[in-house]
Design an enzyme around this catalytic site. Structure first.
Site, short mmCIF file in Angstrom:
data_model
loop_
_atom_site.label_atom_id
_atom_site.label_comp_id
_atom_site.label_asym_id
_atom_site.label_seq_id
_atom_site.Cartn_x
_atom_site.Cartn_y
_atom_site.Cartn_z
N SER A 1 0.81 -1.21 0.00
CA SER A 1 0.00 0.00 0.00
C SER A 1 0.86 1.27 0.00
O SER A 1 1.74 1.41 -0.83
CB SER A 1 -0.94 -0.05 1.20
OG SER A 1 -1.80 1.05 1.17
N ASP B 1 -2.68 6.22 -3.65
CA ASP B 1 -1.50 5.50 -3.17
C ASP B 1 -1.13 4.38 -4.16
O ASP B 1 -1.88 4.14 -5.12
CB ASP B 1 -1.71 5.01 -1.73
CG ASP B 1 -2.69 3.86 -1.61
OD1 ASP B 1 -3.49 3.66 -2.55
OD2 ASP B 1 -2.66 3.14 -0.60
O1 LIG Z 1 -2.63 0.19 3.98
P1 LIG Z 1 -3.93 0.06 3.26
O2 LIG Z 1 -4.24 1.20 2.33
O3 LIG Z 1 -4.09 -1.28 2.70
O4 LIG Z 1 -4.97 0.13 4.43
C1 LIG Z 1 -4.95 -0.80 5.47
O5 LIG Z 1 -4.57 -0.15 6.66
C2 LIG Z 1 -5.44 0.83 7.13
C3 LIG Z 1 -4.86 1.33 8.41
O6 LIG Z 1 -4.72 0.26 9.30
P2 LIG Z 1 -3.81 0.36 10.55
O7 LIG Z 1 -4.31 1.58 11.29
O8 LIG Z 1 -4.02 -0.89 11.32
O9 LIG Z 1 -2.41 0.57 10.06
C4 LIG Z 1 -6.81 0.23 7.33
O10 LIG Z 1 -7.66 1.22 7.75
C5 LIG Z 1 -7.27 -0.37 6.01
O11 LIG Z 1 -8.54 -0.90 6.10
C6 LIG Z 1 -6.29 -1.42 5.59
O12 LIG Z 1 -6.67 -1.99 4.35
MG LIG Z 2 -3.40 1.29 -0.20
#
Ligand SMILES: O=P([O-])(O)O[C@H]1O[C@H](COP(=O)(O)O)[C@@H](O)[C@H](O)[C@H]1O
Ligand SMILES: [Mg+2]
Length: 573
Positions: A143, A302
């Site tokens: 991500s 992103d």
């Molecule tokens: O990183 P992405 O865009 O895949 O996003 C991921 O991480 C985010 C933050 O999570 P945390 O606060 O546990 O770091 C989550 O809200 C999201 O649903 C998850 O897919």
């Molecule tokens: Mg992402």
């Protein structure tokens, strides 16, 4: 086993391979060695995510193949190997390599694989699972994390990221694999010849684009107003470049300038600290270009194109970078206001518990049910699945403060392509009434109240860092403060203990949700929530203050920020 012993096992197993020199290189760096080998990679909020390198706690072909073998075991026991697995990857270092390793291991287990052969976004993979009716899906991506990371997101047949029960089962299968160095893999040309591996063609992209475009509520207004929009877009070197541009173009947007330095994939992400629309710095080049081109809207996605960042011009003609909460509230209010006349009474929206309480007020205004879930878009997707299984409720919109939004349920993860389309549409709609997105946002605050939200993240690296993060939350749990700064604590919700304590009466009541390591302090005039991130080495806290007037809400949030920062520093010193 000590981390040194684990390291020796790796050295021995890989002594005559191309990896031997990588292992030699870390031998003298005790901290690196410890961090690479002291534990296994875990499944967090969004699958497995970690730094690329050698070791059990690193993303490498061995940890990827082992996770895939565990996924294969889970599919062979509980899934449908014929329905198969959809596989995609983003533009990061080794993403394509890890995707090919994933495909090879799945095929060696007799599981069909449907794979993209160019980088694709997370929402497109989620859509592909539903469209091809596969039993599972994998996207190789970390991500928005810094360049040294990669990751492994796993999806179920509903198109959403694996629910906790499944990821726990995969973790269990991982722990049963004794020899991670000899996991069987099938060469991909052989898998293709055998009919186990199919590369996904462009037809699926076309279906996805048309489904996103069909979400546009007022395509005619969009076409009519499109020339009023002058957009600067940055894909931040990621997978959004193709789908976002295509969808906006199809809907009539002609003035779209892509930040040239960030247009093409580059795994080093040389123009940003981290390709994260949450960070202001990610907008620097876009703002420069937007000022040169006199643009009025900036969009940023992103690398896996599930997060969308937005900047709009204020009346002083300066760019204001919106928060995830502000973007979500704008989009949700737009969608609800436009669809309200069709509502029959069973509609619902979903947010995460750390997302702004302004959402509750907006949902109440339109008379739709609000469902609150833990952090992780998989929990929003789960609500869509539940509504389908029970026939109860119609999903309208879901969002979380971390820049994730979804309208069309043909995707079951956050979708920045949909979100880019929605924000452009909303801008066109409001322009047709002589209003800018900035005016509309201020209007929402005036109508619903000034809900000011802020996320404070503290990054702490390595084993010691992780321990500090865990200890901070533990310490707070052991003894709740009566005040945070000048803010009186009215109640504390401990989602790990699954109970809410009323600090005034001393009474507790159960919380009817699964367990999660989150502490939620209900304050007089605000709230303070703290939890360890499940995707990055961060202690995250979510601060909110609300008031009828902006000045009061601003000053409360500033006070809360000072108090919370001091508390966090003290907890992590
Ligand atoms: O990183 P992405 O865009 O895949 O996003 C991921 O991480 C985010 C933050 O999570 P945390 O606060 O546990 O770091 C989550 O809200 C999201 O649903 C998850 O897919
Ligand atoms: Mg992402």
């Amino acid at each position: 086993m000590t981390y040194r012993e684990t390291y020796e096992i790796w050295k021995n197993a890989l002594k005559d391979t191309e990896y031997a020199s990588d292992l030699d290189r870390i031998a003298d760096d005790e901290d690196l060695l410890q961090d690479s080998f002291y534990k296994e990679m875990e499944f967090g909020t969004a699958g497995m995510r970690g730094i690329i390198g050698m070791g059990t706690n690193r993303m490498n072909v061995f940890t990827v193949k082992r996770a895939t073998q565990a996924l294969a075991n889970n599919i062979l026991a509980h899934g449908d190997p014929v329905a198969g697995v959809a596989v995609a990857y983003d533009t990061r270092k080794n993403s394509d390599l890890f995707a090919r390793e994933t495909a090879g291991v799945l095929c060696a287990n007799g599981i069909n694989v449907f794979m993209y052969d160019t980088p694709h976004s997370v929402p497109q993979l989620s859509f592909t699972i539903l469209e091809l009716k596969t039993t599972s899906g994998v996207v190789i991506t970390a991500s928005h994390n810094p360049p040294e990371y990669n990751g492994y997101k796993v999806y179920g047949k509903d198109g959403g990221q694996c629910p906790v029960a499944d990821s726990d089962r995969i973790t269990e299968y991982i722990s049963q694999i004794d020899d991670m160095f000899h996991i069987e893999s099938m060469p991909l040309d052989e898998a293709e010849r055998n009919g186990l591996l199919t590369y996904i063609g462009h037809e699926l992209d076309e279906i996805y684009f048309s489904k996103v475009e069909a979400l546009c509520i007022h395509p005619e207004i969009m076409k009519q107003q499109a020339d009023k929009l002058n957009i600067v877009y940055t894909p931040l070197h990621g997978t959004g470049n193709v789908p976002v541009r295509r969808v906006l173009k199809d809907l009539g947007i002609r003035r779209l300038h892509v930040v040239p330095e960030q247009e093409h994939p580059d795994p080093a992400f040389p123009t940003v600290k981290a390709p994260n629309p949450e960070e202001r710095q990610s907008f620097d080049l876009a703002v420069e270009l937007a000022n040169r081109e006199n643009a009025n809207l900036i969009l940023a996605t992103d690398p896996d194109s599930d997060r969308l960042g937005v900047a709009v011009r204020n009346p002083a003609h300066e760019f204001v970078i919106l928060t995830g909460n502000q973007i979500g509230c704008l989009l949700m209010d737009y969608v609800l206001s436009q669809k309200q006349s069709t509502f029959v009474g069973d509609e619902f929206v979903v947010k995460s518990i750390v997302t702004s309480d302004m959402v509750d007020v907006i949902a109440g205004h339109y008379g739709v049910e609000l469902r609150s879930v833990f952090t992780g878009f998989k929990f929003i997707a789960e609500q869509i699945k539940l509504s389908e299984q029970t026939g109860k409720g119609k999903f309208i919109f879901g969002f979380e403060e971390s820049y994730g939004y979804l309208q069309g349920a043909f995707v079951r993860d956050k979708d920045a392509v949909q979100a880019a389309m929605m924000i452009a549409e909303a801008a066109c709609w409001y322009h047709s009434m002589g209003r800018t997105l900035y005016d509309v946002l201020v209007g929402l605050y005036e109508k619903y109240g000034w809900f000011e939200d802020l996320v404070l993240s503290k990054t702490l690296y390595g084993k010691e860092g992780i321990e500090k993060i865990q200890n901070a939350v533990r310490t707070l749990r052991e003894s709740y403060p009566g005040h945070i700064g000048a803010f009186k604590v009215l109640a504390v919700r401990d989602y790990l203990k699954q109970e809410r304590l009323d600090m005034l009466t001393g009474k507790t009541e159960p919380i009817d949700m699964e367990r999660s390591n989150v502490l939620y302090f209900e304050l007089e005039g605000g709230r303070f929530i703290i939890r360890p991130s499940g995707t990055e080495p961060k202690l995250k806290s979510y601060l909110s203050a609300s008031a009828a007037e902006k000045t009061e809400a601003d000053s409360k949030l500033a006070q809360l920020k000072t108090a919370a920062s001091a508390l966090i520093d003290q907890l992590t010193k």
